[in-house]
Design a protein around this motif. Sequence first.
Motif, mmCIF file in Angstrom:
data_model
loop_
_atom_site.group_PDB
_atom_site.id
_atom_site.type_symbol
_atom_site.label_atom_id
_atom_site.label_comp_id
_atom_site.label_asym_id
_atom_site.label_seq_id
_atom_site.Cartn_x
_atom_site.Cartn_y
_atom_site.Cartn_z
ATOM 1 N N MET A 88 0.838 -1.190 0.000
ATOM 2 C CA MET A 88 0.000 0.000 0.000
ATOM 3 C C MET A 88 0.881 1.251 0.000
ATOM 4 O O MET A 88 2.015 1.228 0.459
ATOM 5 N N THR A 89 0.336 2.343 -0.490
ATOM 6 C CA THR A 89 1.062 3.607 -0.542
ATOM 7 C C THR A 89 0.595 4.526 0.580
ATOM 8 O O THR A 89 -0.514 4.383 1.102
ATOM 9 N N TYR A 90 1.458 5.479 0.933
ATOM 10 C CA TYR A 90 1.092 6.457 1.954
ATOM 11 C C TYR A 90 1.464 7.859 1.498
ATOM 12 O O TYR A 90 2.354 8.063 0.668
ATOM 13 N N GLU A 91 0.760 8.827 2.045
ATOM 14 C CA GLU A 91 1.048 10.243 1.823
ATOM 15 C C GLU A 91 0.936 10.940 3.177
ATOM 16 O O GLU A 91 -0.007 10.688 3.931
ATOM 17 N N ILE A 92 1.893 11.811 3.496
ATOM 18 C CA ILE A 92 1.853 12.578 4.736
ATOM 19 C C ILE A 92 1.786 14.058 4.394
ATOM 20 O O ILE A 92 2.601 14.558 3.620
ATOM 21 N N ARG A 93 0.815 14.747 4.973
ATOM 22 C CA ARG A 93 0.684 16.192 4.789
ATOM 23 C C ARG A 93 1.047 16.861 6.114
ATOM 24 O O ARG A 93 0.416 16.612 7.137
ATOM 25 N N THR A 94 2.048 17.715 6.054
ATOM 26 C CA THR A 94 2.614 18.294 7.269
ATOM 27 C C THR A 94 2.310 19.781 7.345
ATOM 28 O O THR A 94 2.494 20.513 6.373
ATOM 29 N N TYR A 95 1.885 20.222 8.525
ATOM 30 C CA TYR A 95 1.629 21.631 8.778
ATOM 31 C C TYR A 95 2.425 22.062 10.004
ATOM 32 O O TYR A 95 2.624 21.281 10.936
ATOM 33 N N GLY A 96 2.893 23.314 10.025
ATOM 34 C CA GLY A 96 3.490 23.843 11.240
ATOM 35 C C GLY A 96 4.999 23.912 11.238
ATOM 36 O O GLY A 96 5.640 24.084 10.200
ATOM 37 N N ASN A 126 7.264 19.504 13.676
ATOM 38 C CA ASN A 126 6.297 18.697 12.934
ATOM 39 C C ASN A 126 6.925 18.072 11.693
ATOM 40 O O ASN A 126 6.630 16.931 11.341
ATOM 41 N N VAL A 127 7.787 18.849 11.027
ATOM 42 C CA VAL A 127 8.472 18.304 9.844
ATOM 43 C C VAL A 127 9.294 17.076 10.237
ATOM 44 O O VAL A 127 9.273 16.043 9.562
ATOM 45 N N HIS A 128 10.003 17.195 11.352
ATOM 46 C CA HIS A 128 10.825 16.067 11.812
ATOM 47 C C HIS A 128 9.942 14.906 12.264
ATOM 48 O O HIS A 128 10.255 13.734 11.998
ATOM 49 N N ASP A 129 8.822 15.193 12.931
ATOM 50 C CA ASP A 129 7.885 14.130 13.309
ATOM 51 C C ASP A 129 7.378 13.394 12.079
ATOM 52 O O ASP A 129 7.182 12.176 12.102
ATOM 53 N N SER A 130 7.155 14.130 10.991
ATOM 54 C CA SER A 130 6.683 13.484 9.766
ATOM 55 C C SER A 130 7.734 12.552 9.185
ATOM 56 O O SER A 130 7.406 11.526 8.578
ATOM 57 N N GLU A 131 9.014 12.894 9.354
ATOM 58 C CA GLU A 131 10.066 11.965 8.941
ATOM 59 C C GLU A 131 9.969 10.671 9.753
ATOM 60 O O GLU A 131 10.190 9.580 9.233
ATOM 61 N N VAL A 173 -3.104 5.302 2.303
ATOM 62 C CA VAL A 173 -3.145 5.884 3.641
ATOM 63 C C VAL A 173 -2.719 7.344 3.541
ATOM 64 O O VAL A 173 -1.649 7.643 2.999
ATOM 65 N N VAL A 174 -3.559 8.251 4.016
ATOM 66 C CA VAL A 174 -3.234 9.675 4.043
ATOM 67 C C VAL A 174 -3.173 10.111 5.501
ATOM 68 O O VAL A 174 -4.131 9.921 6.252
ATOM 69 N N VAL A 175 -2.028 10.673 5.886
ATOM 70 C CA VAL A 175 -1.811 11.095 7.264
ATOM 71 C C VAL A 175 -1.695 12.614 7.301
ATOM 72 O O VAL A 175 -0.914 13.202 6.552
ATOM 73 N N TYR A 218 -10.408 20.390 8.530
ATOM 74 C CA TYR A 218 -11.702 19.806 8.176
ATOM 75 C C TYR A 218 -12.044 20.045 6.706
ATOM 76 O O TYR A 218 -12.722 19.214 6.086
ATOM 77 N N GLY A 219 -11.537 21.135 6.140
ATOM 78 C CA GLY A 219 -11.717 21.342 4.704
ATOM 79 C C GLY A 219 -11.005 20.269 3.900
ATOM 80 O O GLY A 219 -11.563 19.715 2.944
ATOM 81 N N ASN A 220 -9.774 19.961 4.306
ATOM 82 C CA ASN A 220 -9.009 18.922 3.609
ATOM 83 C C ASN A 220 -9.608 17.536 3.823
ATOM 84 O O ASN A 220 -9.647 16.708 2.899
ATOM 85 N N LEU A 221 -10.096 17.279 5.043
ATOM 86 C CA LEU A 221 -10.748 15.994 5.300
ATOM 87 C C LEU A 221 -12.012 15.855 4.466
ATOM 88 O O LEU A 221 -12.303 14.778 3.932
ATOM 89 N N GLY A 222 -12.762 16.955 4.347
ATOM 90 C CA GLY A 222 -13.969 16.920 3.522
ATOM 91 C C GLY A 222 -13.663 16.637 2.062
ATOM 92 O O GLY A 222 -14.415 15.926 1.383
ATOM 93 N N HIS A 223 -12.540 17.153 1.589
ATOM 94 C CA HIS A 223 -12.132 16.909 0.206
ATOM 95 C C HIS A 223 -11.835 15.425 -0.032
ATOM 96 O O HIS A 223 -12.064 14.901 -1.134
ATOM 97 N N LEU A 224 -11.327 14.758 1.000
ATOM 98 C CA LEU A 224 -10.973 13.346 0.856
ATOM 99 C C LEU A 224 -12.151 12.404 1.047
ATOM 100 O O LEU A 224 -12.077 11.231 0.648
ATOM 101 N N ALA A 225 -13.227 12.874 1.675
ATOM 102 C CA ALA A 225 -14.354 11.984 1.992
ATOM 103 C C ALA A 225 -14.885 11.239 0.767
ATOM 104 O O ALA A 225 -15.058 10.007 0.819
ATOM 105 N N PRO A 226 -15.186 11.928 -0.352
ATOM 106 C CA PRO A 226 -15.696 11.174 -1.510
ATOM 107 C C PRO A 226 -14.667 10.216 -2.107
ATOM 108 O O PRO A 226 -15.030 9.150 -2.615
ATOM 109 N N LYS A 227 -13.386 10.579 -2.041
ATOM 110 C CA LYS A 227 -12.352 9.668 -2.533
ATOM 111 C C LYS A 227 -12.331 8.397 -1.698
ATOM 112 O O LYS A 227 -12.214 7.289 -2.230
ATOM 113 N N LYS A 228 -12.450 8.560 -0.391
ATOM 114 C CA LYS A 228 -12.442 7.405 0.493
ATOM 115 C C LYS A 228 -13.672 6.527 0.253
ATOM 116 O O LYS A 228 -13.594 5.289 0.277
#
Length: 508
Positions: free
Chosen positions: A17-25, A29-34, A58-60, A75-85
């Motif tokens: 499976m593939t994963y994608e991580i979206r990091t804010y802050g 946080n950047v290091h936590d994403s690593e 998997v989208v984190v 929540y805007g980004n989560l809403g965008h993913l809802a139909p994809k999921k």
Amino acid sequence: MTSSSDRSPAVDVRNTMTYEIRTYGCQMNVHDSERLAGLLEDAGYVRAPEGSDGDADVVVFNTCAVRENADNKLYGNLGHLAPKKARRPGMQIAVGGCLAQKDRDTIVKRAPWVDVVFGTHNIGKLPVLLERARVQQEAQVEIAESLEAFPSTLPTRRESAYAAWVSISVGCNNTCTFCIVPALRGKEKDRRPGDILAEIEALVAEGVSEITLLGQNVNAYGSDIGDREAFSKLLRACGTIDGLERVRFTSPHPRDFTDDVIAAMAETPNVMPQLHMPLQSGSDTVLRAMRRSYRQERYLGIIEKVRAAIPDAAITTDIIVGFPGETEADFEQTLHVVREARFAQAFTFQYSKRPGTPAAEMDGQIPKEVVQARYERLVALQEEISWEENKKQVGRTLELMVAEGEGRKDGTTHRLSGRAPDNRLVHFTKPEQQVRPGDVVTVEVTYAAPHHLLAEGPVRSVRRTRAGDAWEKRNAAQKAGPTGVMLGLPKIGAPEPLPVAASGCGCD
């Protein structure tokens, strides 16, 4: 640690499976994403191609809570993913980081299609929680109240082959009224110096030549282990590591910035002549309201000492405009400090309410139009100073560490980009011989702009480095793709991909 019941067989990465991580802050946080990427790859997932935009299995979301609209963005980004999921059987969504720590009880209520919610203290649980959500077919919410294991004990997928973050502490003991971080990341916890140096030595052995020591309040390091000079000792110890060419650190606090640290910076050759020192405000009245434990005179005294010890140091800062109660006279004091300090660059922010912070409830909230006008005046002044300071670099010969992805126009201008010792960004003419990220070039600066320098003449010399070798090796491995073989003990594994839905829309 996980029990054997938490583990599933190792996965054949050819069908993984593939994963994608979206990091804010922040950098933390950047290091936590690593770390999160390392955990997922250790569990058998592979990184989704660039530009997947939510098409991974998997989208984190690794979230930040310091901005007023952070939750709206999530929540805007989560809403965008809802139909994809909904169209993709087996897709999972996880939310971690500071906003997850703060809003643990509301995320799944507002976005019931989220599979996993985890906090800042238990990022190591992500693969277990994903597996558990898949098996139990229900959302898993697990927020630890205190650090379970120092993040540096977790596997890591470093973003760079030649430069690396090294966390020396987590948490913060300060109580700034505008900041919610201490409530979400807890009190400061320091790593043992030997563990830090062992990690750095291991990174250098892998080809890394630049490290950045990372902490929420990096120069308070030692308060947890009872040694007030621990940070300066750590800087000096970094100077003894063969192959480590550049050492940086972020972010210090003026309260804890002592003379022994300045001496260590000046006397340790591989500690770079660069300092990021957050100001926040130049007004003593506002600093008191912010609960910042220094005043203007103390701050400018530190800058003066640093410049005396390290004349070529580039000093950068953070400034907040429009803190509650800030008067025009207070703002003029900030402008005064900017003129006196002559920062190479300032990261400027308009104050915004952080829910859960004392400042959000303070009287004297400043009208938006007043904040905007002050902000524009500050930016204009700093732009002028940055340009003047950069013009002083014209004619200088600089050693640059070649960077990857720093010059967005490099492809069209036939240039490459690199960082000077003081961290200034320099775009330079591409030489005839191959130059790789991590290699070092010597150039002469010919032109200055407010935010970068140009070296338009021929490159004077190129030094191929072990860091460049490491970048080349990693690049070749990424192009080759996964080998389809995993060795070692069974581990928490990504599930086997589900078959495409009969409707044919399983892969959006």
